[in-house]
Write an enzyme that holds these catalytic residues in place. Structure first.
Site, PDB file in Angstrom:
ATOM      1  N   MET A  30     -42.049 132.239  30.719  1.00 51.35           N
ATOM      2  CA  MET A  30     -43.488 131.153  31.393  1.00 51.35           C
ATOM      3  C   MET A  30     -43.239 129.900  31.067  1.00 51.35           C
ATOM      4  SD  MET A  30     -47.148 133.565  30.396  1.00 51.35           S
ATOM      5  CE  MET A  30     -46.504 132.275  28.548  1.00 51.35           C
ATOM      6  N   GLY A  36     -35.931 130.663  21.223  1.00 58.58           N
ATOM      7  CA  GLY A  36     -35.779 132.544  21.613  1.00 58.58           C
ATOM      8  C   GLY A  36     -35.234 132.822  22.530  1.00 58.58           C
ATOM      9  N   HIS A  37     -36.043 132.549  23.777  1.00 59.38           N
ATOM     10  CA  HIS A  37     -35.740 133.094  25.414  1.00 59.38           C
ATOM     11  C   HIS A  37     -34.399 132.851  25.167  1.00 59.38           C
ATOM     12  CE1 HIS A  37     -39.647 130.522  25.314  1.00 59.38           C
ATOM     13  NE2 HIS A  37     -39.693 131.491  26.304  1.00 59.38           N
ATOM     14  N   LYS A 149     -41.056 139.522  18.758  1.00 60.10           N
ATOM     15  CA  LYS A 149     -41.787 138.122  18.488  1.00 60.10           C
ATOM     16  C   LYS A 149     -43.281 138.636  18.728  1.00 60.10           C
ATOM     17  CE  LYS A 149     -43.610 134.046  18.177  1.00 60.10           C
ATOM     18  NZ  LYS A 149     -44.382 134.504  19.656  1.00 60.10           N
ATOM     19  N   GLN A 153     -46.891 143.708  23.016  1.00 60.72           N
ATOM     20  CA  GLN A 153     -46.062 143.314  24.681  1.00 60.72           C
ATOM     21  C   GLN A 153     -44.602 144.472  24.597  1.00 60.72           C
ATOM     22  OE1 GLN A 153     -46.573 139.658  26.953  1.00 60.72           O
ATOM     23  NE2 GLN A 153     -44.084 140.019  25.942  1.00 60.72           N
ATOM     24  N   SER A 185     -41.413 129.204  19.092  1.00 60.33           N
ATOM     25  CA  SER A 185     -42.691 129.529  20.159  1.00 60.33           C
ATOM     26  C   SER A 185     -43.123 127.988  20.952  1.00 60.33           C
ATOM     27  CB  SER A 185     -44.172 130.327  19.530  1.00 60.33           C
ATOM     28  OG  SER A 185     -45.254 130.142  20.647  1.00 60.33           O
TER      29      SER A 185
HETATM   30  P1  AMP Z   1     -42.557 133.602  26.476  1.00 64.74           P
HETATM   31  O1  AMP Z   1     -42.424 132.377  27.470  1.00 64.74           O
HETATM   32  O2  AMP Z   1     -43.832 133.566  25.438  1.00 64.74           O
HETATM   33  O3  AMP Z   1     -43.823 134.831  27.110  1.00 64.74           O
HETATM   34  O4  AMP Z   1     -41.517 134.464  25.979  1.00 64.74           O
HETATM   35  C1  AMP Z   1     -40.686 135.637  27.070  1.00 64.74           C
HETATM   36  C2  AMP Z   1     -39.905 136.276  26.176  1.00 64.74           C
HETATM   37  O5  AMP Z   1     -39.799 135.680  24.751  1.00 64.74           O
HETATM   38  C3  AMP Z   1     -40.681 137.286  25.660  1.00 64.74           C
HETATM   39  O6  AMP Z   1     -40.375 138.285  25.562  1.00 64.74           O
HETATM   40  C4  AMP Z   1     -40.831 136.897  23.943  1.00 64.74           C
HETATM   41  O7  AMP Z   1     -40.972 137.821  23.497  1.00 64.74           O
HETATM   42  C5  AMP Z   1     -39.535 135.783  23.838  1.00 64.74           C
HETATM   43  N1  AMP Z   1     -39.570 135.511  22.610  1.00 64.74           N
HETATM   44  C6  AMP Z   1     -40.529 134.220  22.480  1.00 64.74           C
HETATM   45  N2  AMP Z   1     -40.112 133.368  21.026  1.00 64.74           N
HETATM   46  C7  AMP Z   1     -39.165 134.854  20.978  1.00 64.74           C
HETATM   47  C8  AMP Z   1     -38.333 134.588  19.555  1.00 64.74           C
HETATM   48  N3  AMP Z   1     -39.162 133.015  19.069  1.00 64.74           N
HETATM   49  N4  AMP Z   1     -38.069 135.021  19.153  1.00 64.74           N
HETATM   50  C9  AMP Z   1     -37.426 136.133  20.601  1.00 64.74           C
HETATM   51  N5  AMP Z   1     -37.911 136.346  21.187  1.00 64.74           N
HETATM   52  C10 AMP Z   1     -38.944 135.314  21.722  1.00 64.74           C
END
Ligand code: AMP
Length: 283
Positions: A30, A36-37, A149, A153, A185
């Site tokens: 998103m 993390g991403h 994380k 999901q 996050s």
């Molecule tokens: P999001 O943009 O929040 O939808 O996250 C996109 C992807 O990044 C999802 O698969 C999340 O689980 C992963 N993600 C988000 N935060 C972390 C993190 N701290 N470590 C590893 N993966 C993450």
């Protein structure tokens, strides 16, 4: 890096990559990208030879009182990062092209989605499974990467892939943390100074749980009680849930045994944070 908002264009481009026998790796996000991403993206880059990332803030997975409007957006910075990390194609669709005004089809996983975050956020996982299904149909990845994380999901995505016969193989990557161990996050940006400081309690509680399991505590209730104590000491914290479950399917357990998931959802002020650890207990 090619950037496109167009579904027909991406289908044409990726069809060509498929014909050239490229392994298509895919990381849905998103946006508001952080380390993390980027860890998912780097892993995907190593294991595929055509890497697609999508940025789409999916309105369907936000509840009416949730943060869709204020969710952080930073496309310029995101594009730079994606280029730097060797992404081949950025898919950045417009909401009205993804959900046309007459849109009326939804994908619902009915078992794992009922638990934990599914209880606190009704409709959230249906939003996630619907958008991931659409993205998988558009991108047709060979490999797709999700973060531990959001462990629930990732399990649900694995389940829809199995149940609906998607070709993609799902890979789950470890949680990337800040120096003080708070899981990265996009929502951490909402925390004020005090909340940010107190949010360390999440990992402290998880760490305490890990220690108790290592010391052969077998009663999940006792572990949860200790975790609660650590978090409840923080004035800005309000626990949504602390759960210990079977890692494979998030089923309830009475005794610590095998591979277990310890998951936490806590509000600090108005911001809801989630985190977890997965442990293989010795017996
Ligand atoms: P999001 O943009 O929040 O939808 O996250 C996109 C992807 O990044 C999802 O698969 C999340 O689980 C992963 N993600 C988000 N935060 C972390 C993190 N701290 N470590 C590893 N993966 C993450």
């Amino acid at each position: 890096m090619i950037t496109t908002k167009s579904i027909p264009k991406i289908k044409k481009l990726l069809g060509k990559s498929k014909r050239n026998r490229k392994i298509i790796g895919f990381v849905p996000t998103m946006g508001a990208l952080h380390k993390g991403h980027l860890s998912l993206i780097d892993k995907a880059k190593k294991e595929s030879n055509f890497l697609v990332v999508s940025i789409f803030i999916n309105p369907l997975q936000f509840g009416p009182s949730e943060d869709f409007k204020k969710y952080p957006r930073n496309i310029k910075k995101d594009k730079k990062l994606l280029k730097k990390h060797g992404v081949n194609l950025l898919f950045y669709p417009q909401a009205d092209k993804i959900y046309t005004p007459d849109f009326s089809t939804f994908v619902q996983e009915k078992e794992i989605s009922k638990k934990l975050c599914g209880k606190s956020r009704p409709g959230h996982f249906q939003g996630v499974t619907t958008i991931v299904t659409k993205l998988f149909n558009i991108v047709e990845p060979d490999l797709s990467y999700f973060g531990q994380k959001d462990y629930q999901q990732a399990l649900i995505i694995k389940k829809i892939v199995k149940d609906l016969n998607f070709a993609a193989k799902i890979k789950i990557a470890p949680i990337v943390r800040e120096k003080d161990k708070l899981a990265l996050s996009s929502r951490n940006a909402y925390l004020n100074k005090k909340e940010r400081k107190e949010s360390r309690a999440i990992y402290q509680a998880l760490f305490q749980a890990k220690k108790m399991v290592k010391d052969k505590e077998k009663n999940p209730k006792k572990i949860i009680k200790e975790m609660k104590k650590i978090i409840e000491k923080k004035p800005t914290a309000k626990i949504d849930y602390i759960e210990i479950r079977k890692a494979k399917n998030l089923e309830k357990i009475r005794k610590i045994k095998g591979k277990i998931f310890i998951g936490v959802a806590v509000y600090f002020g108005k911001t809801r944070l989630i985190d977890n650890i997965i442990i293989q207990s010795k017996t």
